[in-house]
Design an enzyme around this catalytic site. Structure first.
Site, PDB file in Angstrom:
ATOM      1  CD  GLU A   1       8.579  22.940  32.472  1.00 15.13           C
ATOM      2  OE1 GLU A   1       9.393  22.043  32.197  1.00 15.13           O
ATOM      3  OE2 GLU A   1       7.760  23.386  31.642  1.00 15.13           O
TER       4      GLU A   1
ATOM      5  CB  THR B   1      10.942  19.626  28.722  1.00 14.27           C
ATOM      6  OG1 THR B   1       9.889  20.281  29.411  1.00 14.27           O
ATOM      7  CG2 THR B   1      12.217  19.742  29.538  1.00 14.27           C
TER       8      THR B   1
ATOM      9  CG  ASP C   1      11.461  24.203  29.588  1.00 20.25           C
ATOM     10  OD1 ASP C   1      10.865  25.271  29.855  1.00 20.25           O
ATOM     11  OD2 ASP C   1      10.986  23.083  29.894  1.00 20.25           O
ATOM     12  CG  HIS C   2       8.955  25.042  26.925  1.00 17.51           C
ATOM     13  ND1 HIS C   2       7.860  25.338  27.715  1.00 17.51           N
ATOM     14  CD2 HIS C   2       9.377  23.821  27.328  1.00 17.51           C
ATOM     15  CE1 HIS C   2       7.638  24.336  28.534  1.00 17.51           C
ATOM     16  NE2 HIS C   2       8.542  23.398  28.340  1.00 17.51           N
TER      17      HIS C   2
HETATM   18  C1  GP9 Z   1       8.297  16.429  32.268  1.00 19.34           C
HETATM   19  C2  GP9 Z   1       8.828  17.806  32.258  1.00 19.34           C
HETATM   20  C3  GP9 Z   1       7.840  18.773  31.679  1.00 19.34           C
HETATM   21  O1  GP9 Z   1       9.209  15.470  32.617  1.00 19.34           O
HETATM   22  O2  GP9 Z   1      10.059  17.868  31.601  1.00 19.34           O
HETATM   23  O3  GP9 Z   1       7.643  18.520  30.352  1.00 19.34           O
HETATM   24  P1  GP9 Z   1       6.982  19.559  29.363  1.00 19.34           P
HETATM   25  O4  GP9 Z   1       5.498  19.374  29.447  1.00 19.34           O
HETATM   26  O5  GP9 Z   1       7.368  20.951  29.756  1.00 19.34           O
HETATM   27  O6  GP9 Z   1       7.539  19.165  28.045  1.00 19.34           O
HETATM   28 MN    MN Z   2       9.050  22.119  29.988  1.00 19.01          MN
END
Ligand code: GP9
Ligand code: MN
Length: 414
Positions: free
Chosen positions: A39, A81, A255-256
């Site tokens: 994350e 995500t 992820d980002h």
């Molecule tokens: C939520 C987690 C975070 O389930 O994947 O989401 P995001 O805000 O980073 O898209």
């Molecule tokens: Mn995320």
């Protein structure tokens, strides 16, 4: 319609679904795949220090025995995500607005979990959030996942939670018992959570200081990134102890971005450089590792992105993809498309970085030209041919998604 689909599939076959690396074909055949989505982890913390201390000691060391792609870009948009998941598993671009996971979850796709399932894999996702967040339950069903270990699979208490939920260390620890019972070979995706905005952490879990700038967000980010680094380290230790490690390959990906350009001032203070559109684009790099136990790996500098992950995994597992359609290419292939497109139309080539009408030299960050400025000699920017290609490719991807065009295409599976 049918004609438009032909134009798109012809383009994909010729321009984007390029030949794979024969050398890497099947090197991880029948191995389990452990995919870890980190994350909000951006590349700028990797091999970097804060107040003289390494931010991610484990991830830094992991480079030594992994294939590490140092110029790998996230390509997500509003779906965050879920966009990263969508890009990775479909090798299509995310939507220019909204999240495909919500707007087109019922489309026909030819997704990685479905293809792995057809090749004998048991596929699952581990993520301690409500299953309907990002409409994941619907999308996972549709794309062929066998199981989703959502929040109900975990024991979540006040003590073992922070911010968005279950702490990453607990998350990995509690996942192990499911993995040990799992049918093999498996593909399991783990989505971490602790390093999520606003990057809150209990004091007892902080093992690095806060940064000192005008952005509390950036100040806290270093602590939660370090926490996630430690959680992944513990997970590796446990995978080794349970014997799962040896029969698996482990893929890690950011992820980002976690730090938006709202924190420009603090970021330029930390990086000690001016915040330009060039820097902003370069900050969209996220770590990407392919860790194959027993192999040394190497640091790979070529430009790459999330769009390339699906073909890469399929090739490592020795799964034929000559009938697949992707906008990305196997990362180990020599014959790759020569640009990485971001969703907003920015792009990166080996030589250039383009963002907001500015064309920069990739290595130096020097501005070459402004592509909208009228040139007296009438010469077009070196970025111009790519601007057109990127626009065309993003448009094709949108047409596939908005028109649910793959329902008319025969991938030849049976
Ligand atoms: C939520 C987690 C975070 O389930 O994947 O989401 P995001 O805000 O980073 O898209
Ligand atoms: Mn995320």
């Amino acid at each position: 319609d049918g004609n438009e689909l032909n134009a798109i599939t012809d383009y994909m076959k010729e321009e984007t679904s390029k030949p794979v690396s024969e050398e890497m074909f099947g090197v991880a055949k029948d191995k389990n795949v452990i995919f870890i989505s980190l994350e909000s982890v951006q590349s700028f913390v990797i091999n970097n220090t804060m107040n003289g201390e390494e931010v991610t000691p484990f991830l830094n060391d992991l480079i030594d025995d992994s294939y590490y792609f140092e110029n790998f870009y996230h390509q997500t948009a509003q779906g965050k995500t879920s966009d990263s998941e969508f890009i990775v598993e479909n090798s299509l671009y995310p939507s220019p607005r909204g999240a495909v996971y919500f707007t087109h979850a019922q489309n026909d796709f030819h997704s990685l979990p479905e293809m792995l399932g057809n090749n004998g894999y048991y596929t699952s996702v581990f993520h301690s959030n409500n299953k309907s967040f990002w409409n994941r339950d619907v999308m996972y069903d549709n794309t062929g996942y066998d199981h989703f270990y959502d929040i109900n699979a975990f024991e979540v208490t006040d003590e073992n939670s922070v911010g968005w939920g279950l702490k990453d260390k607990e998350f990995f620890k509690q996942s192990l018992k499911y993995m040990q019972q799992m049918e093999k070979p498996f593909y399991s995706k783990f989505i971490t959570l602790t390093n999520h905005y606003p990057f809150d952490l209990d004091e007892e879990d902080a093992t690095i200081e806060k940064y000192d700038s005008n952005s509390n967000t950036l100040n806290q980010y270093f602590q939660t990134v370090r926490y996630t680094d430690e959680a992944v380290e513990d997970f590796f230790t446990n995978l080794k102890e349970t014997g799962l490690y040896e029969d698996s390959i482990i893929i890690l990906m950011g992820d980002h971005y976690g730090i938006s350009d709202f924190h420009k001032k603090a970021m330029s203070q930390y990086l000690d450089t001016e915040y330009t559109d060039y820097l902003h684009t370069q900050l969209q790099r996220v770590p990407f590792y392919v860790h194959i136990p027993g192999e040394d790996g190497e640091v790979i500098s070529k430009i790459s992105g999330q769009i390339d992950v699906k073909p890469t995994i399929l090739n490592l597992l020795g799964i034929d993809q000559s009938n697949d359609l992707s906008f990305g290419t196997d990362l180990f292939s020599e014959d790759r498309k020569d640009f990485i497109a971001l969703r907003d139309g920015s792009f990166i080539t080996e030589d250039y970085v383009y963002a907001k009408d500015q064309c920069y030299e990739r290595e130096t960050g020097d501005l070459i030209d402004t592509t909208t400025a009228s040139d007296d000699e009438g010469e077009e920017s070196v970025c111009k041919p790519y601007i057109d290609k990127v626009e065309k490719e993003l448009g094709y991807s949108d047409e596939i998604i908005f028109g649910d065009l793959f329902r008319f295409y025969d991938f030849g599976d049976e």
